[in-house]
Design a protein around this motif. Structure first.
Motif, PDB file in Angstrom:
ATOM      1  N   ASP A 103     -13.446   9.146  -1.650  1.00  0.00           N
ATOM      2  CA  ASP A 103     -14.781   8.725  -2.881  1.00  0.00           C
ATOM      3  C   ASP A 103     -13.968   8.105  -3.845  1.00  0.00           C
ATOM      4  N   ARG A 104     -13.807   9.686  -4.783  1.00  0.00           N
ATOM      5  CA  ARG A 104     -13.609   8.709  -6.003  1.00  0.00           C
ATOM      6  C   ARG A 104     -12.268   7.796  -6.493  1.00  0.00           C
ATOM      7  N   MET A 105     -11.427   7.923  -5.671  1.00  0.00           N
ATOM      8  CA  MET A 105     -10.398   7.060  -5.794  1.00  0.00           C
ATOM      9  C   MET A 105     -10.697   5.931  -5.228  1.00  0.00           C
ATOM     10  N   LEU A 106     -11.297   5.895  -4.580  1.00  0.00           N
ATOM     11  CA  LEU A 106     -11.365   3.979  -3.818  1.00  0.00           C
ATOM     12  C   LEU A 106     -12.573   3.642  -4.927  1.00  0.00           C
ATOM     13  N   THR A 107     -13.604   4.340  -5.598  1.00  0.00           N
ATOM     14  CA  THR A 107     -14.566   3.973  -6.126  1.00  0.00           C
ATOM     15  C   THR A 107     -13.414   3.586  -7.865  1.00  0.00           C
ATOM     16  N   HIS A 108     -12.363   4.131  -7.897  1.00  0.00           N
ATOM     17  CA  HIS A 108     -11.590   3.690  -8.621  1.00  0.00           C
ATOM     18  C   HIS A 108     -11.101   2.228  -8.581  1.00  0.00           C
ATOM     19  N   LEU A 109     -10.524   2.005  -7.523  1.00  0.00           N
ATOM     20  CA  LEU A 109      -9.234   0.790  -6.871  1.00  0.00           C
ATOM     21  C   LEU A 109     -10.862   0.085  -6.787  1.00  0.00           C
ATOM     22  N   LYS A 110     -12.403   0.200  -6.687  1.00  0.00           N
ATOM     23  CA  LYS A 110     -13.576  -0.881  -6.787  1.00  0.00           C
ATOM     24  C   LYS A 110     -13.756  -1.424  -8.129  1.00  0.00           C
ATOM     25  N   LEU A 111     -13.804  -0.073  -8.986  1.00  0.00           N
ATOM     26  CA  LEU A 111     -13.397  -0.511 -10.460  1.00  0.00           C
ATOM     27  C   LEU A 111     -12.902  -1.001 -10.874  1.00  0.00           C
ATOM     28  N   ALA A 112     -11.480  -1.044 -10.821  1.00  0.00           N
ATOM     29  CA  ALA A 112     -10.244  -1.754 -10.856  1.00  0.00           C
ATOM     30  C   ALA A 112     -10.091  -3.091 -10.965  1.00  0.00           C
ATOM     31  N   GLY A 113     -10.731  -3.206  -9.660  1.00  0.00           N
ATOM     32  CA  GLY A 113     -10.968  -4.968  -8.950  1.00  0.00           C
ATOM     33  C   GLY A 113     -10.015  -5.227  -7.737  1.00  0.00           C
ATOM     34  N   ILE A 114      -9.504  -4.338  -7.297  1.00  0.00           N
ATOM     35  CA  ILE A 114      -8.502  -4.308  -6.316  1.00  0.00           C
ATOM     36  C   ILE A 114      -9.226  -4.540  -4.903  1.00  0.00           C
ATOM     37  N   LEU A 115      -9.783  -3.962  -4.810  1.00  0.00           N
ATOM     38  CA  LEU A 115     -10.482  -4.180  -3.283  1.00  0.00           C
ATOM     39  C   LEU A 115     -11.177  -5.545  -3.440  1.00  0.00           C
ATOM     40  N   ASN A 116     -12.023  -5.861  -4.338  1.00  0.00           N
ATOM     41  CA  ASN A 116     -12.062  -7.256  -3.666  1.00  0.00           C
ATOM     42  C   ASN A 116     -11.244  -8.531  -4.136  1.00  0.00           C
TER      43      ASN A 116
ATOM     44  N   GLY B 125       0.914  -1.340  -0.197  1.00  0.00           N
ATOM     45  CA  GLY B 125       0.283  -0.121   0.529  1.00  0.00           C
ATOM     46  C   GLY B 125       1.325   0.845   0.309  1.00  0.00           C
ATOM     47  N   GLY B 126       0.204   2.361   0.547  1.00  0.00           N
ATOM     48  CA  GLY B 126       0.431   3.685   0.387  1.00  0.00           C
ATOM     49  C   GLY B 126       0.257   4.843   0.877  1.00  0.00           C
ATOM     50  N   ASN B 127       0.738   5.862   0.063  1.00  0.00           N
ATOM     51  CA  ASN B 127      -0.249   7.289  -0.520  1.00  0.00           C
ATOM     52  C   ASN B 127      -1.214   7.048  -1.493  1.00  0.00           C
ATOM     53  N   LEU B 128      -2.957   6.780  -1.509  1.00  0.00           N
ATOM     54  CA  LEU B 128      -4.138   6.494  -1.926  1.00  0.00           C
ATOM     55  C   LEU B 128      -4.173   7.402  -3.488  1.00  0.00           C
ATOM     56  N   THR B 129      -3.600   8.549  -2.927  1.00  0.00           N
ATOM     57  CA  THR B 129      -3.558   9.758  -4.542  1.00  0.00           C
ATOM     58  C   THR B 129      -2.396   8.786  -5.157  1.00  0.00           C
ATOM     59  N   VAL B 130      -1.407   8.956  -4.737  1.00  0.00           N
ATOM     60  CA  VAL B 130      -0.338   7.726  -5.681  1.00  0.00           C
ATOM     61  C   VAL B 130      -0.889   6.890  -6.291  1.00  0.00           C
ATOM     62  N   LEU B 131      -0.968   5.897  -5.282  1.00  0.00           N
ATOM     63  CA  LEU B 131      -1.457   4.529  -5.645  1.00  0.00           C
ATOM     64  C   LEU B 131      -2.330   5.041  -7.125  1.00  0.00           C
ATOM     65  N   SER B 132      -3.415   5.091  -6.609  1.00  0.00           N
ATOM     66  CA  SER B 132      -4.535   5.408  -7.067  1.00  0.00           C
ATOM     67  C   SER B 132      -4.446   5.875  -9.055  1.00  0.00           C
ATOM     68  N   HIS B 133      -3.041   6.802  -9.143  1.00  0.00           N
ATOM     69  CA  HIS B 133      -3.038   6.827  -9.928  1.00  0.00           C
ATOM     70  C   HIS B 133      -1.885   6.378 -10.877  1.00  0.00           C
ATOM     71  N   MET B 134      -1.886   5.373 -10.503  1.00  0.00           N
ATOM     72  CA  MET B 134      -0.927   4.161 -11.076  1.00  0.00           C
ATOM     73  C   MET B 134      -1.546   3.317 -11.665  1.00  0.00           C
ATOM     74  N   ILE B 135      -2.612   2.931 -11.196  1.00  0.00           N
ATOM     75  CA  ILE B 135      -3.530   1.916 -12.246  1.00  0.00           C
ATOM     76  C   ILE B 135      -3.187   1.804 -13.251  1.00  0.00           C
ATOM     77  N   GLY B 136      -2.957   0.287 -13.835  1.00  0.00           N
ATOM     78  CA  GLY B 136      -2.897   0.361 -15.404  1.00  0.00           C
ATOM     79  C   GLY B 136      -1.973  -0.034 -15.979  1.00  0.00           C
ATOM     80  N   SER B 137      -0.990   1.104 -14.615  1.00  0.00           N
ATOM     81  CA  SER B 137       0.703   0.003 -14.976  1.00  0.00           C
ATOM     82  C   SER B 137       1.106  -0.451 -14.628  1.00  0.00           C
ATOM     83  N   PRO B 138       2.329  -1.007 -15.266  1.00  0.00           N
ATOM     84  CA  PRO B 138       2.714  -2.601 -15.301  1.00  0.00           C
ATOM     85  C   PRO B 138       3.701  -2.129 -13.815  1.00  0.00           C
ATOM     86  N   TYR B 139       3.292  -1.443 -13.012  1.00  0.00           N
ATOM     87  CA  TYR B 139       4.435  -0.738 -11.490  1.00  0.00           C
ATOM     88  C   TYR B 139       3.700  -1.335 -10.164  1.00  0.00           C
ATOM     89  N   LEU B 140       2.472  -1.936 -10.219  1.00  0.00           N
ATOM     90  CA  LEU B 140       1.449  -2.443  -9.194  1.00  0.00           C
ATOM     91  C   LEU B 140       1.840  -3.406  -9.102  1.00  0.00           C
TER      92      LEU B 140
END
Length: 345
Positions: free
Chosen positions: A254-267, A218-233
């Motif tokens: 809310d928007r960033m956690l929604t992003h994590l949910k839509l990307a399948g990470i939270l599940n 994990g780490g900072n939510l803003t930084v992590l959410s902006h890395m989704i879709g990259s090969p660096y997670l």
């Protein structure tokens, strides 16, 4: 009837497909533990993101580490500036590579975050880093380096103090126990009440009770959410996800956690820890804003996985040092993070 919703839910749990890339997730690399720090070791200081606007800040970092018993070495480009960045990308990468190559340097610490670490990820020589494992320590924007290097090499990295942080008793104690003593420690919030009838600071909020085990990432939510879709997670399956942030309006959380949910990470995660969200309010002209508790409950409770908030992780004075990649058990009822192994070799 097999609804679209049930299909998406089952797809998010499928073991062979990554929703973040649309590809089969790679086999996670074997975990590499960096050597522990010892008194007299040299810590390399560099600026991977924002510039070192003040020489005094760097001197305070050096003096703090000296008081801890370490020597310091400054990156050749530590005082460079290129707009809001600490020099050109290639030069900031050069400082990091230099420290990984330098056998006299036993740990690498960022002076501070800001913005710019993600720009370095495509330029890093991950084979070089894997050949020369050592501690990389920082938080905030440094999350990009912590996650990217761990995902690409398996090297345990540390979400911990930066050079400009306050090295007070609390922060130093957890730093030393994790990285010098090599403890498989249990991170537990302070419980002092002071002269109050009950504890009013640093309380734990249980979102869903229970125990969960997994690799801590994990780490900072803003930084992590902006890395989704990259090969660096990393691969998120069976992980304990920890997050923190600062100066973000609630709707953005809310928007960033929604992003994590839509990307399948939270599940995919086994458990969830939210640290501190410093100065995260409703924002200006935000009539009827949700609260942070509302947002966490909406996104996390339906996962039906152990989860809590309030851990001493984030842009705060008293902070844990948290290793990425270590097998961990959380107790969401008591709000503890128990490492099942040492983070260092």
């Amino acid at each position: 009837m097999f609804s679209r919703r049930s299909f998406l839910h089952s797809a998010s749990l499928a073991p062979f497909v990554s929703l973040t890339t649309g590809q089969t997730p790679p086999t996670p690399p074997s975990v590499i533990k960096p050597p522990r720090l010892q008194t007299g070791d040299t810590v390399g200081l560099f600026c991977p993101a924002a510039p070192a606007y003040s020489q005094e800040t760097v001197k305070i970092a050096q003096e703090s580490l000296l008081a801890l018993g370490f020597q310091t070495k400054l990156g050749p480009h530590i005082y460079d500036r290129y707009g809001y960045l600490a020099g050109r990308d290639a030069d900031r990468v050069s400082d990091l590579h230099t420290f990984f190559d330098d056998r006299s340097v036993k740990a690498i610490m960022a002076i501070h975050g800001g913005w710019g670490c993600a720009r370095l990820l495509p330029l890093l020589d991950y084979d070089r880093i894997e050949r020369n494992p050592k501690l990389l320590i920082g938080y905030s924007d440094v999350t990009a380096l912590l996650l990217g290097i761990y995902a690409k090499t398996g090297l345990v990295t540390v979400h911990g103090p930066v050079g400009s942080a306050t090295f007070n008793g609390f922060t130093v104690d957890w730093f030393k126990r994790l990285l010098m003593d090599g403890e498989a420690l249990t991170m537990r919030n302070p419980t002092e009440k002071g002269d109050n009838l009950t504890q009013t600071q640093d309380r734990i909020n249980t979102i869903r009770p229970g125990l969960a085990r997994g690799r801590l990432v994990g780490g900072n939510l803003t930084v992590l959410s902006h890395m989704i879709g990259s090969p660096y997670l990393p691969d998120w399956r069976n992980t304990i996800l920890f997050l923190e942030d600062t100066h973000e309006d609630i709707y953005r959380i809310d928007r960033m956690l929604t992003h994590l949910k839509l990307a399948g990470i939270l599940n995919q995660v086994a458990g969830f820890v939210f640290g501190k969200c410093t100065d995260c309010g409703p924002g200006e002209n935000s009539y009827g804003s949700l609260t942070l508790d509302d947002v966490l409950n909406e996104h996390i409770v339906p996962l039906d996985k152990p989860a809590f908030s309030g851990a001493m992780i984030g842009h705060i004075r008293d902070k844990f040092s948290v290793p990425l990649g270590i097998d961990t058990e959380i107790d969401a009822t008591t709000g503890t993070i128990r490492l099942l192994e040492s983070a260092v070799g």
